[in-house]
Design a protein around this motif. Structure first.
Motif, PDB file in Angstrom:
ATOM      1  N   PHE A   1      10.241  28.015  61.266  1.00  0.00           N
ATOM      2  CA  PHE A   1      10.728  27.624  60.295  1.00  0.00           C
ATOM      3  C   PHE A   1      10.772  28.778  59.127  1.00  0.00           C
ATOM      4  O   PHE A   1       9.912  29.282  58.972  1.00  0.00           O
ATOM      5  CB  PHE A   1      10.664  26.308  59.760  1.00  0.00           C
ATOM      6  N   THR A   2      12.005  28.609  58.611  1.00  0.00           N
ATOM      7  CA  THR A   2      11.990  29.420  57.243  1.00  0.00           C
ATOM      8  C   THR A   2      11.891  28.750  56.063  1.00  0.00           C
ATOM      9  O   THR A   2      11.986  29.387  54.702  1.00  0.00           O
ATOM     10  CB  THR A   2      13.454  30.267  57.246  1.00  0.00           C
ATOM     11  N   ASP A   3      12.036  27.311  56.238  1.00  0.00           N
ATOM     12  CA  ASP A   3      12.073  26.530  54.821  1.00  0.00           C
ATOM     13  C   ASP A   3      10.832  25.280  54.968  1.00  0.00           C
ATOM     14  O   ASP A   3      11.117  24.259  54.658  1.00  0.00           O
ATOM     15  CB  ASP A   3      13.451  26.028  54.666  1.00  0.00           C
ATOM     16  N   THR A   4       9.724  25.709  55.040  1.00  0.00           N
ATOM     17  CA  THR A   4       8.651  24.656  55.632  1.00  0.00           C
ATOM     18  C   THR A   4       8.316  24.175  54.237  1.00  0.00           C
ATOM     19  O   THR A   4       8.318  22.960  54.065  1.00  0.00           O
ATOM     20  CB  THR A   4       7.652  25.046  56.205  1.00  0.00           C
TER      21      THR A   4
ATOM     22  N   CYS B   1       1.878  32.625  64.266  1.00  0.00           N
ATOM     23  CA  CYS B   1       2.675  31.393  64.409  1.00  0.00           C
ATOM     24  C   CYS B   1       1.472  30.202  64.658  1.00  0.00           C
ATOM     25  O   CYS B   1       1.957  29.125  65.023  1.00  0.00           O
ATOM     26  CB  CYS B   1       3.356  31.464  65.433  1.00  0.00           C
TER      27      CYS B   1
ATOM     28  N   ASN C   1       9.834  20.874  52.196  1.00  0.00           N
ATOM     29  CA  ASN C   1      10.988  20.449  52.974  1.00  0.00           C
ATOM     30  C   ASN C   1      10.480  18.954  53.280  1.00  0.00           C
ATOM     31  O   ASN C   1       9.661  19.077  54.501  1.00  0.00           O
ATOM     32  CB  ASN C   1      11.225  21.404  54.119  1.00  0.00           C
TER      33      ASN C   1
ATOM     34  N   GLU D   1       4.237  27.555  61.531  1.00  0.00           N
ATOM     35  CA  GLU D   1       5.092  28.250  60.472  1.00  0.00           C
ATOM     36  C   GLU D   1       6.177  29.239  61.034  1.00  0.00           C
ATOM     37  O   GLU D   1       7.278  29.078  60.197  1.00  0.00           O
ATOM     38  CB  GLU D   1       4.209  28.937  59.655  1.00  0.00           C
ATOM     39  N   CYS D   2       5.901  30.060  61.880  1.00  0.00           N
ATOM     40  CA  CYS D   2       7.114  31.003  62.285  1.00  0.00           C
ATOM     41  C   CYS D   2       8.224  30.367  62.894  1.00  0.00           C
ATOM     42  O   CYS D   2       9.221  31.013  62.865  1.00  0.00           O
ATOM     43  CB  CYS D   2       6.507  31.671  63.518  1.00  0.00           C
TER      44      CYS D   2
END
Length: 171
Positions: A89-92, A69, A95, A86-87
Motif C-alpha cells: 500500500f502507498t497510503d497505510t 515488506c 487510512n 506495508e509494501c
C-alpha cells in the motif's frame, strides 16, 4: 539484493475457504503456532507472530529476519508475512478501514487506524493490549495480554461502530 531468508522461493498451490459472513465464536481459540492464519489482499499467506521451534518460537519482526515488506520465505519455499505488509500500500498511515487481508475465520485484518467519531473528524492509531513483559526469545512467553493496555481485545481486534468485528495489524 540481500537475502533475508536462507530458503529458496518455490511455487505454491493454495486453496483456502473463508466465510463470507463471519460470526463471533462463543469463546476465543488459539491460533496455530506455525503456518498460515490468514491471507493478505495479494493472496499471500499471513503467519502468526512467531518462528519455528528451532528458533525458539522467536519474533521474526523483532529478530530482524523479515524483508522490507515484513515477510520472508519459509523452509517449504512459501513466502509469507509475519507483520503488516506495508509494501502493498502507498497510503497505510491514517487510512481507516483499509483491509490488509482476511483471517481464516472470515473477519478482516485492517490497518491500525479508526475514526474517533461518526463524522471521522479525527483518526487514532489503535494499540494492542499485548505487552512485552519478559526479555526472552519466545514470542508467546515474551508478551502478555493486559486488558486495557491498548484499545484492542485479546485477539487484537474490536467491534467497530457499525457493529462489525475486525482484527488490526498493529506494531
Amino acid at each position: 539484493f540481500i537475502a533475508i531468508s536462507p530458503n529458496a522461493l518455490q511455487e505454491q498451490n493454495y486453496h483456502w475457504e473463508i466465510p463470507l459472513n463471519p460470526t463471533l465464536a462463543p469463546q476465543t481459540s488459539d491460533i496455530p503456532l506455525l503456518g498460515p492464519v490468514g491471507i493478505a489482499v495479494n493472496g499471500l499467506p499471513i503467519y502468526g507472530p512467531n518462528e519455528a521451534p528451532r528458533d525458539d518460537y522467536g519474533d521474526p519482526f523483532l529478530d530482524g529476519i523479515l524483508d522490507y515488506c515484513n515477510g520472508h520465505t519459509g523452509p517449504n519455499g512459501d513466502y509469507h508475512f509475519h507483520a503488516r505488509p506495508e509494501c502493498l500500500f502507498t497510503d497505510t498511515a491514517g487510512n481507516t478501514s483499509l483491509v490488509l487481508g482476511y483471517s481464516f475465520d472470515g473477519f478482516p485484518i485492517l490497518a491500525p487506524y479508526v475514526c474517533t467519531d461518526a463524522a471521522c473528524t479525527s483518526v487514532i492509531e489503535v494499540q494492542s493490549s499485548w505487552v512485552r513483559t519478559q526479555n526472552v526469545a519466545n514470542a508467546w512467553e515474551a508478551h502478555e495480554y493486559v486488558a486495557g493496555a491498548g484499545n484492542l481485545d485479546e485477539c487484537n481486534g474490536m467491534t467497530l461502530p457499525d457493529g462489525s468485528y475486525a482484527y488490526f495489524a498493529t506494531d
